[in-house]
Design an enzyme around this catalytic site. Structure first.
Site, mmCIF file in Angstrom:
data_model
loop_
_atom_site.group_PDB
_atom_site.id
_atom_site.type_symbol
_atom_site.label_atom_id
_atom_site.label_comp_id
_atom_site.label_asym_id
_atom_site.label_seq_id
_atom_site.Cartn_x
_atom_site.Cartn_y
_atom_site.Cartn_z
ATOM 1 N N THR A 181 0.882 -1.139 0.185
ATOM 2 C CA THR A 181 -0.036 -0.252 0.206
ATOM 3 C C THR A 181 0.907 1.175 0.094
ATOM 4 O O THR A 181 1.757 1.171 0.981
ATOM 5 C CB THR A 181 -0.874 0.024 1.064
ATOM 6 O OG1 THR A 181 -1.858 -1.412 1.253
ATOM 7 C CG2 THR A 181 -1.694 1.233 1.223
ATOM 8 N N PHE A 183 1.095 4.989 0.934
ATOM 9 C CA PHE A 183 0.583 6.181 1.857
ATOM 10 C C PHE A 183 1.289 7.665 1.516
ATOM 11 O O PHE A 183 2.330 7.677 1.044
ATOM 12 C CB PHE A 183 1.010 5.853 3.260
ATOM 13 C CG PHE A 183 0.381 4.639 3.854
ATOM 14 C CD1 PHE A 183 -0.939 4.794 4.635
ATOM 15 C CD2 PHE A 183 0.627 3.449 3.539
ATOM 16 C CE1 PHE A 183 -1.529 3.613 5.276
ATOM 17 C CE2 PHE A 183 0.232 2.218 4.165
ATOM 18 C CZ PHE A 183 -1.082 2.291 4.850
#
Length: 291
Positions: A181, A183
């Site tokens: 992921t 960020f």
């Protein structure tokens, strides 16, 4: 002048959406281990924590390598009142968590955020588990711990297992090894990183004029000036489905001559261009490019 204790504490605080043990919490701890993490109910609350002075930074997930972009975040970023000051790529490894003394054959349903369920859909299908969507992964783990029902398990982090005293029935059950992921780190004030001290990312949103080939013309300047666009997405911003806003990441600093020329050409063919942040690229980009 002596800084007030509350003000000093907020300067050492980073906000995230979710409950303790969420992957956003893990990302905060990975990048800023010396800071205190602040749990927030929603992305809007996370942004507000920084604007209100309760936190200095916010850690916001924007996209995942397996499940794509995080829903709604592209709509919220331009209106957040914050600036992107950094990025972080967090490896996401999901664990199947259950109350202590639960056996694998007792579990019937698996609870987690919709993104986590999507990232583990092959595993859940293979194991015959019924997915149940929750607001976040750690919240699902907290509920499973509170209920103590051996038929319910959660997909969440190892940190969540520690916080909520759950056992790991199966480890690293995500469907792909590259599950990562991205960020964004956000603050109230922008930064201006040096142009020639490593790769710089510029993030912006824009809307093109409603004329034929407007997008083609607007992006032409990036091609002619040799600017790499690493991300480009569109999303509808009105009820008529005729106005699209575009989100883009490019490699380069706006003060660089070639980037400046490309942005000037973009502005000529666009109704609005808004820079959301100029920040150093995470080292992950170099590793994935084989550098």
């Amino acid at each position: 002048m002596v800084e007030a204790p509350a003000a000093a504490a907020s300067q050492n605080t980073i906000a995230f959406q979710g409950v303790p043990g969420a992957y956003s919490d893990m990302a905060c701890r990975a990048v800023f281990p010396e800071m205190t993490t602040l749990s927030c109910v929603s992305f809007e609350d996370t942004f507000a924590a920084v604007r209100d002075g309760r936190a200095r930074l916010a850690m916001i997930p924007i996209e995942n390598s397996s499940a794509g972009r995080v829903a709604d975040i592209h709509h919220l970023l331009p209106e957040s009142g914050l600036h992107i000051v950094g990025e972080h790529f967090q490896r996401v490894e999901h664990q199947l968590l259950a109350p202590k003394n639960t056996t694998r054959d007792q579990v019937k349903t698996v609870h987690s955020h919709v993104q986590a369920l999507s990232q583990c859909r092959h595993f859940t299908r293979r194991e015959g588990l019924m997915p149940v969507s929750h607001a976040d992964t750690a919240g699902a783990a907290a509920e499973v711990a509170e209920l103590g029902d051996p038929t319910r398990a959660a997909l969440a982090s190892r940190l969540a297992a520690e916080i909520y005293d759950l056992q790991i029935l199966a480890g690293d059950v995500q469907d792909t090894d590259h599950n990562t992921t991205r960020f964004l780190i956000m603050a109230e004030e922008p930064i201006d990183p040096p142009m020639h001290n490593g790769l710089v990312i510029t993030t912006f949103v824009f809307r093109v004029r409603s004329v034929p080939a407007a997008l083609y013309k607007a992006l032409g300047g990036f091609a002619t000036n040799g600017i790499n666009i690493t991300k480009l997405e569109s999303y509808i911003i009105d009820g008529s489905f005729t106005v699209a806003q575009f989100y883009a990441d490019i490699e380069g600093h706006p003060d660089d001559r070639m980037v400046r020329l490309a942005l000037e050409e973009l502005s000529f063919f666009s109704r609005e261009v808004k820079i959301l942040g100029v920040y150093p690229a995470d080292a992950f980009r170099g590793r994935t490019n084989g550098e």
